[in-house]
Design an enzyme around this catalytic site. Structure first.
Site, PDB file in Angstrom:
ATOM      1  N   CYS A  77      73.234  35.304  38.047  1.00  0.00           N
ATOM      2  CA  CYS A  77      72.488  36.504  38.433  1.00  0.00           C
ATOM      3  C   CYS A  77      71.061  36.446  37.891  1.00  0.00           C
ATOM      4  CB  CYS A  77      73.228  37.741  37.918  1.00  0.00           C
ATOM      5  SG  CYS A  77      72.573  39.292  38.537  1.00  0.00           S
ATOM      6  N   CYS A  78      70.903  36.089  36.627  1.00  0.00           N
ATOM      7  CA  CYS A  78      69.553  35.970  36.049  1.00  0.00           C
ATOM      8  C   CYS A  78      68.774  34.837  36.709  1.00  0.00           C
ATOM      9  CB  CYS A  78      69.635  35.715  34.544  1.00  0.00           C
ATOM     10  SG  CYS A  78      69.802  37.204  33.538  1.00  0.00           S
ATOM     11  N   CYS A 128      72.853  45.567  32.284  1.00  0.00           N
ATOM     12  CA  CYS A 128      72.957  44.621  31.168  1.00  0.00           C
ATOM     13  C   CYS A 128      72.223  45.113  29.923  1.00  0.00           C
ATOM     14  CB  CYS A 128      72.418  43.253  31.579  1.00  0.00           C
ATOM     15  SG  CYS A 128      73.291  42.556  32.979  1.00  0.00           S
ATOM     16  N   CYS A 179      67.570  35.533  29.076  1.00  0.00           N
ATOM     17  CA  CYS A 179      67.902  35.408  30.494  1.00  0.00           C
ATOM     18  C   CYS A 179      67.542  34.043  31.049  1.00  0.00           C
ATOM     19  CB  CYS A 179      67.162  36.485  31.277  1.00  0.00           C
ATOM     20  SG  CYS A 179      65.390  36.422  31.045  1.00  0.00           S
ATOM     21  N   CYS A 200      67.500  45.044  32.837  1.00  0.00           N
ATOM     22  CA  CYS A 200      68.247  45.599  33.966  1.00  0.00           C
ATOM     23  C   CYS A 200      69.278  46.596  33.443  1.00  0.00           C
ATOM     24  CB  CYS A 200      68.983  44.489  34.706  1.00  0.00           C
ATOM     25  SG  CYS A 200      67.902  43.281  35.484  1.00  0.00           S
TER      26      CYS A 200
HETATM   27  S1  SF4 Z   1      69.845  41.052  33.332  1.00  0.00           S
HETATM   28 FE1  SF4 Z   1      71.874  41.391  34.293  1.00  0.00          FE
HETATM   29  S2  SF4 Z   1      71.508  42.411  36.255  1.00  0.00           S
HETATM   30 FE2  SF4 Z   1      69.536  41.602  35.512  1.00  0.00          FE
HETATM   31  S3  SF4 Z   1      69.325  39.653  36.517  1.00  0.00           S
HETATM   32 FE3  SF4 Z   1      70.302  39.217  34.540  1.00  0.00          FE
HETATM   33  S4  SF4 Z   1      72.531  39.347  34.850  1.00  0.00           S
HETATM   34 FE4  SF4 Z   1      71.497  40.229  36.667  1.00  0.00          FE
END
Ligand code: SF4
Length: 227
Positions: free
Chosen positions: A114-115, A200, A223, A197
């Site tokens: 996701c990151c 998270c 991240c 985010c």
């Molecule tokens: S902080 Fe969480 S929601 Fe944001 S990009 Fe990374 S994994 Fe995805």
């Protein structure tokens, strides 16, 4: 040693963020200030503004589409305060598109991916063909950041990384922020020490480091943006 190497060697020995920023802007043409709109970036913007050089950087906010509304409001407040445009860099796909491609709530199943999709790839697009970027990293934020240097080579992105606040403490940063009545994320007054985010980010407890509320329950505090 050539002239730029000499300048970087001098820069690397500086600890005062004003000196670092002033000298860095003499070396690099339009470095990128990459920001999550955290207090570090706000202090850097204020220092650049005081130097009369806030227009000499390209300020980019990485908007993942999952930011809390408080961060969105702060984006507007900072543009007004400094009279600048803070560009918004978005991922290739919206959250809904990501859900269709990867399944729901990817951050709960694979935060690395996701990151990579929502932060690392968009920022690589911003930094491509640039010579230098400015970050708000501080040494006392977490063990992973304890060896941050004022100037370093960002191997992942292939450019110079400048960390003007590397040697400032959290207290010193807040002293500046409050004494200048700068806008900041109200979540920082509600137990959050670092805001990313919404899915998270969680508050931190007494004695935890600033990054402890990010990806709570997982062995990660970064991240991937910073190598
Ligand atoms: S902080 Fe969480 S929601 Fe944001 S990009 Fe990374 S994994 Fe995805």
């Amino acid at each position: 040693m050539n002239s730029q190497s000499n300048q970087l060697a001098i820069l690397s020995r500086m600890h005062d963020p004003r000196d670092v920023l002033d000298a860095a802007l003499d070396v690099f043409d339009r470095p990128v200030l990459a920001t999550s709109l955290g207090p570090q970036s706000i202090v850097i913007l204020d220092l650049l503004h005081a130097l009369g050089r806030v227009d000499a950087v390209d300020v980019v906010w990485l908007d993942t589409g999952l930011m809390p509304p408080e961060t969105e409001a702060l984006h507007d407040a900072l543009q007004q305060r400094f009279g600048i445009v803070i560009a918004r860099q978005r991922p290739a796909h919206t959250v809904l598109e990501q859900e269709a491609r990867e399944g729901p709530a990817l951050w709960t199943r694979d935060p690395d991916r996701c990151c990579a999709l929502r932060k690392v790839a968009p920022m690589q697009g911003v930094l491509r063909d640039r010579a230098a970027w400015i970050t708000g990293l501080r040494r006392d934020q977490s063990p992973a950041r304890a060896h941050t240097e004022t100037v370093g080579w960002d191997r992942r992105n292939g450019l110079v990384r400048i960390a003007p606040l590397a040697w400032w403490t959290r207290d010193r940063m807040w002293q500046h922020l409050l004494s200048r009545a700068l806008p900041y994320n109200p979540l920082l007054d509600q137990g959050y020490a670092s805001v990313g985010c919404a899915p998270c980010t969680s508050p931190v407890g007494a004695g935890e480091d600033e990054r402890a509320g990010r990806w709570r329950g997982r062995a990660r505090t970064e991240c991937g943006l910073h190598g």
